[in-house]
Motif scaffolding. Structure first.
Motif, PDB file in Angstrom:
ATOM      1  N   VAL A  53       0.849  -1.184   0.000  1.00 50.63           N
ATOM      2  CA  VAL A  53       0.000   0.000   0.000  1.00 50.63           C
ATOM      3  C   VAL A  53       0.890   1.242   0.000  1.00 50.63           C
ATOM      4  O   VAL A  53       2.091   1.159   0.242  1.00 50.63           O
ATOM      5  N   GLU A  54       0.258   2.392  -0.247  1.00 50.15           N
ATOM      6  CA  GLU A  54       0.972   3.651  -0.133  1.00 50.15           C
ATOM      7  C   GLU A  54       0.077   4.653   0.589  1.00 50.15           C
ATOM      8  O   GLU A  54      -1.133   4.470   0.684  1.00 50.15           O
ATOM      9  N   TYR A  55       0.714   5.679   1.109  1.00 46.11           N
ATOM     10  CA  TYR A  55       0.026   6.757   1.801  1.00 46.11           C
ATOM     11  C   TYR A  55       0.306   8.059   1.073  1.00 46.11           C
ATOM     12  O   TYR A  55       1.464   8.328   0.726  1.00 46.11           O
ATOM     13  N   ALA A  56      -0.725   8.877   0.856  1.00 47.54           N
ATOM     14  CA  ALA A  56      -0.511  10.198   0.269  1.00 47.54           C
ATOM     15  C   ALA A  56       0.339  11.027   1.232  1.00 47.54           C
ATOM     16  O   ALA A  56       1.223  11.769   0.812  1.00 47.54           O
ATOM     17  N   GLN A  57       0.049  10.898   2.513  1.00 43.88           N
ATOM     18  CA  GLN A  57       0.839  11.513   3.577  1.00 43.88           C
ATOM     19  C   GLN A  57       0.977  10.463   4.662  1.00 43.88           C
ATOM     20  O   GLN A  57      -0.020   9.890   5.100  1.00 43.88           O
ATOM     21  N   PHE A  58       2.194  10.190   5.110  1.00 43.96           N
ATOM     22  CA  PHE A  58       2.398   9.128   6.086  1.00 43.96           C
ATOM     23  C   PHE A  58       1.615   9.434   7.358  1.00 43.96           C
ATOM     24  O   PHE A  58       1.618  10.563   7.846  1.00 43.96           O
ATOM     25  N   PRO A  59       0.908   8.443   7.910  1.00 47.31           N
ATOM     26  CA  PRO A  59       0.064   8.677   9.084  1.00 47.31           C
ATOM     27  C   PRO A  59       0.879   9.028  10.331  1.00 47.31           C
ATOM     28  O   PRO A  59       2.030   8.612  10.472  1.00 47.31           O
ATOM     29  N   LEU A  60       0.258   9.769  11.235  1.00 44.02           N
ATOM     30  CA  LEU A  60       0.894  10.130  12.498  1.00 44.02           C
ATOM     31  C   LEU A  60       0.719   9.055  13.564  1.00 44.02           C
ATOM     32  O   LEU A  60       1.506   8.968  14.492  1.00 44.02           O
ATOM     33  N   ALA A  61      -0.321   8.235  13.449  1.00 43.79           N
ATOM     34  CA  ALA A  61      -0.538   7.149  14.404  1.00 43.79           C
ATOM     35  C   ALA A  61       0.532   6.077  14.221  1.00 43.79           C
ATOM     36  O   ALA A  61       1.034   5.858  13.115  1.00 43.79           O
ATOM     37  N   PHE A  62       0.878   5.409  15.302  1.00 44.07           N
ATOM     38  CA  PHE A  62       1.859   4.322  15.245  1.00 44.07           C
ATOM     39  C   PHE A  62       1.308   3.167  14.431  1.00 44.07           C
ATOM     40  O   PHE A  62       0.169   2.746  14.623  1.00 44.07           O
ATOM     41  N   ILE A  63       2.122   2.646  13.533  1.00 44.70           N
ATOM     42  CA  ILE A  63       1.800   1.405  12.831  1.00 44.70           C
ATOM     43  C   ILE A  63       3.020   0.498  12.912  1.00 44.70           C
ATOM     44  O   ILE A  63       4.141   0.923  12.654  1.00 44.70           O
ATOM     45  N   GLY A  64       2.775  -0.731  13.304  1.00 47.68           N
ATOM     46  CA  GLY A  64       3.853  -1.703  13.435  1.00 47.68           C
ATOM     47  C   GLY A  64       4.170  -2.374  12.115  1.00 47.68           C
ATOM     48  O   GLY A  64       3.553  -2.101  11.075  1.00 47.68           O
ATOM     49  N   ASP A  65       5.129  -3.272  12.161  1.00 55.57           N
ATOM     50  CA  ASP A  65       5.483  -4.053  10.973  1.00 55.57           C
ATOM     51  C   ASP A  65       4.246  -4.796  10.477  1.00 55.57           C
ATOM     52  O   ASP A  65       3.492  -5.373  11.265  1.00 55.57           O
ATOM     53  N   ASN A  66       4.039  -4.765   9.192  1.00 54.11           N
ATOM     54  CA  ASN A  66       2.927  -5.459   8.532  1.00 54.11           C
ATOM     55  C   ASN A  66       1.556  -4.925   8.932  1.00 54.11           C
ATOM     56  O   ASN A  66       0.563  -5.623   8.777  1.00 54.11           O
ATOM     57  N   GLU A  67       1.490  -3.705   9.457  1.00 53.36           N
ATOM     58  CA  GLU A  67       0.214  -3.076   9.769  1.00 53.36           C
ATOM     59  C   GLU A  67      -0.009  -1.891   8.832  1.00 53.36           C
ATOM     60  O   GLU A  67       0.951  -1.279   8.366  1.00 53.36           O
ATOM     61  N   ILE A  68      -1.278  -1.593   8.570  1.00 55.03           N
ATOM     62  CA  ILE A  68      -1.637  -0.417   7.774  1.00 55.03           C
ATOM     63  C   ILE A  68      -2.815   0.283   8.439  1.00 55.03           C
ATOM     64  O   ILE A  68      -3.501  -0.304   9.278  1.00 55.03           O
TER      65      ILE A  68
END
Length: 85
Positions: A53-68
């Motif tokens: 996946v891609e993000y237009a702007q990287f999220p500020l919330a924490f995301i771990g490995d293999n999470e979106i």
């Protein structure tokens, strides 16, 4: 280009008008958790089992490995996700 999203054993098509993965899930009445829709809270965090996946702007919330975060990501390939993981 259209990509497939596999969730709960169902394949759904991601459409350009969906704008993000969460919108595609809602269009097919798949009950996915969310709160902010802007990548701040992390409520829509899920496990990405396959694909990219891609993000237009990287999220500020924490995301771990293999999470979106489904509220602000779009598939760049066919993906498989676990919304309860």
């Amino acid at each position: 280009m259209a990509f497939n999203i596999t969730v709960e054993g169902r394949k759904i098509m991601f459409l350009d008008e969906d704008k993000n993965i969460l919108n595609a899930l809602e269009r097919k009445n798949i009950d996915a958790q969310f709160h902010c829709r802007d990548g701040f809270c992390g409520t829509c965090r899920c496990l990405l089992k396959k694909g990219t996946v891609e993000y237009a702007q990287f999220p500020l919330a924490f995301i771990g490995d293999n999470e979106i975060l489904t509220c602000c990501s779009t598939p760049t390939s066919d993906i498989e996700i676990d919304i309860h993981g």
